[in-house]
Design an enzyme around this catalytic site. Structure first.
Site, mmCIF file in Angstrom:
data_model
loop_
_atom_site.group_PDB
_atom_site.id
_atom_site.type_symbol
_atom_site.label_atom_id
_atom_site.label_comp_id
_atom_site.label_asym_id
_atom_site.label_seq_id
_atom_site.Cartn_x
_atom_site.Cartn_y
_atom_site.Cartn_z
ATOM 1 C CG ASP A 212 -34.708 -13.131 -102.934
ATOM 2 O OD1 ASP A 212 -33.852 -13.214 -103.824
ATOM 3 O OD2 ASP A 212 -34.994 -12.064 -102.378
ATOM 4 C CG ASP A 242 -24.777 -10.034 -99.523
ATOM 5 O OD1 ASP A 242 -24.051 -9.094 -99.903
ATOM 6 O OD2 ASP A 242 -25.627 -10.585 -100.254
ATOM 7 C CG HIS A 246 -32.396 -6.249 -100.342
ATOM 8 N ND1 HIS A 246 -33.327 -5.558 -101.085
ATOM 9 C CD2 HIS A 246 -31.266 -5.500 -100.367
ATOM 10 C CE1 HIS A 246 -32.782 -4.445 -101.550
ATOM 11 N NE2 HIS A 246 -31.532 -4.388 -101.123
ATOM 12 C CD GLU A 287 -24.610 -5.034 -99.165
ATOM 13 O OE1 GLU A 287 -24.126 -4.522 -100.191
ATOM 14 O OE2 GLU A 287 -25.144 -6.154 -99.164
#
Length: 544
Positions: A212, A242, A246, A287
């Site tokens: 990440d 995407d 997150h 998303e």
């Protein structure tokens, strides 16, 4: 849709009447109107104007599986260009390319170079040619942009591992090899992975090959905004983003906290702001696999759309059970949240399945009639519907992911033909089956023909393409019939779907005035007599 919640539609359309004569015509074809739409009647007396949001149907493409123009068995960008006429004939107005950046994986969601094209797929010039040719046909092109994480093979990460003093060390999240770190990863596993040299560990929520990025670092944010600007300058029309929730959502214990959700929202607002100087109307669809309450803040000066995962499950279930699920009521609740957050600029993004989910035909146990009705509901709803490649043929597929992304089947012959991809053997969609473009193009009763009919309806009926939605209650309770009104400021239509294998009679109410004409019908046996519509099994009609 902009400002198109059910309450506003009901207020603006109540009592309006259309004086068109009834009738019928050829299956799937429009019936000539006996009188023009009374636009003034629709607008006059409205408590609030019915605003409009132009809709576009998008087609999701896994380039590796789509069409091979180079002869190496791997789909490529020139292969997509070669099939633009097919997509235009299908009736789509946009395509979403799954990742086309260089990557060590087959799927491409672990990027090694944000400013280049995967050599398996071609070159930057090939991508420019694709966008140019698509635009000539009125087709927009968006691409997957994966900014939450890179590949471990990305030069940034490799330098961060090799040199702890590198500036790129702070572009990721590192901890000491023996340091305690939160282990409740947001997607279910420990998100920390020991580096190859064993001296440290790094954060990678999805997989050890996807470290990440650290969005607390301003240089990271600036670079990724620059990446977005770069691709818009190459001619792209926007991005599918995407893992949008997150960016800061690393842990199950905190992902739904106001602080994390606020940080995610702030980043996407920064990203949107950075793109505006290059292409103010760039389309951003995220998303955000969550409920409308979680999705809504992302639509505030950030994303245009977020995929409607809840709706996808409802559409599949409704088709499978052959029961109405009151789509307009459900959407009305969500749209109320989206309206408030976005100020009316949001666009819904409904779909049936995508590259991460069981394909529609498999989810419906191979039932072709149910697949037809799932498509009929999807393509008569507001927003920008998304079709997963091969869905229009009835391609099947289930996990693992490779089998959700099998080669597109172009030919009826087991030997295939020019352009057929072969990067992996097909488990669910063997060449030579009835499910192929070649075989279905010759059959006017095929699923492909059904999709083309629905997309034609959508393109020719402004209310279907651009309008809002409102719930509609039939006089007689028919749980097998799904009914809702679609409306723009100038017209409104009534949509009826018989989801069952038995004929149904639907008695029209007067809540939205009189619907006196069968404008479209999927089955010639559909009839309107007075206020009663006779619906053949597994059929759809549009009334005006």
């Amino acid at each position: 849709m902009r400002g198109a919640i059910a309450a506003a539609l009901a207020a603006s359309l109540a009592g309006c009447s259309m004086n068109n004569a009834g009738g019928g015509k050829v299956e799937g074809e429009p019936v000539a109107s006996a009188a023009p739409t009374d636009a003034a009647a629709v607008k006059d007396g409205a408590a609030e104007p019915v605003d409009e949001q132009p809709g576009t149907v998008y087609y999701e493409i896994f380039v590796r599986s789509f069409y091979d123009a180079s002869g190496d068995g791997i789909g490529d960008l020139n292969g997509v260009t070669a099939k633009l006429d097919y997509l235009q004939q299908l009736g789509v107005g946009g395509i979403w390319l799954m990742p086309v950046n260089p990557s060590p994986s087959y799927h491409g969601y672990d990027v090694t170079d944000y400013r280049a094209v995967n050599p398996d797929y071609g070159t930057l010039e090939d991508l420019k040619k694709l966008t140019d040719e698509a635009h000539k046909r009125g087709i927009k092109v968006i691409m997957d942009l994966v900014v939450n994480h890179t590949s471990t093979e990305h030069p940034w990460f490799k330098e961060a591992i090799a040199n702890p003093d590198s500036k790129y060390r702070s572009w990721y999240h590192f901890a000491g090899a023996d340091e305690d770190a939160k282990a409740d990863g947001a997607v279910g596993s420990n998100p920390w992975h020991v580096s190859a040299d064993g001296k440290s560990k790094y954060l990678g929520v999805f997989w050890e090959g996807m470290p990440d990025l650290n969005f607390d670092n301003a240089d990271v944010r600036q670079e990724l905004v620059s990446v977005g600007q770069y691709w818009l300058e190459q001619g792209l029309d926007g991005f599918r983003l995407d893992a949008a929730k997150h960016i800061y959502g690393d842990y199950a214990s905190t992902i739904n906290s106001p602080e994390i959700q606020g940080a995610n929202q702030k980043w996407w607002q920064e990203f949107r702001s950075g793109l505006s100087g290059v292409k103010p109307d760039a389309y951003l669809v995220g998303e955000v696999w969550d409920s409308p309450v979680v999705i809504a803040p992302y639509l505030d000066k950030a994303l245009d759309s977020a995929f409607d995962f809840d709706l996808a499950g409802k559409l599949i279930s409704s088709a499978d059970r052959e029961r109405d699920s009151d789509l307009a009521f459900t959407l009305g609740k969500a749209y109320g949240l989206y309206e408030k957050s976005s100020g009316g600029t949001y666009v819904d993004a409904p779909f049936l399945s995508n590259h991460d989910q069981t394909r529609v035909m498999t989810a419906l146990n191979g039932n072709l009639a149910h697949a037809r009705m799932a498509a009929a509901m999807l393509l008569t709803l507001p927003g920008n519907p998304f079709i997963y490649y091969g869905e229009e043929l009835g391609m099947a597929g289930a996990k693992p992911d490779e089998y959700l992304r099998e080669p597109m089947v172009w030919y009826a012959s087991p030997e295939g033909g020019e352009g057929q991809t072969s990067w992996e053997p097909s488990k669910y969609n063997a060449a030579g089956s009835a499910v192929s473009v070649e075989s279905e193009q010759q059959n006017d009763q095929s699923l492909l023909a059904w999709y083309r009919m629905l997309l034609k309806w959508r393109s020719e009926e402004p209310a279907l393409r651009d309008g809002g939605i409102a719930a509609y209650s039939l006089k007689n309770a028919v749980p097998q019939v799904s009914a809702y009104v679609r409306a723009t400021a100038d017209e409104r239509v009534l949509v009826l779907h018989n989801l069952s294998g038995q004929p149904q009679k639907a008695e029209l109410a007067e809540e939205f005035g009189t619907f006196a004409k069968l404008s479209r019908k999927s089955d010639n046996a559909a009839e309107l007599s007075g206020s009663v519509v006779t619906l053949p099994p597994y059929s759809s009609v549009i009334l005006k």
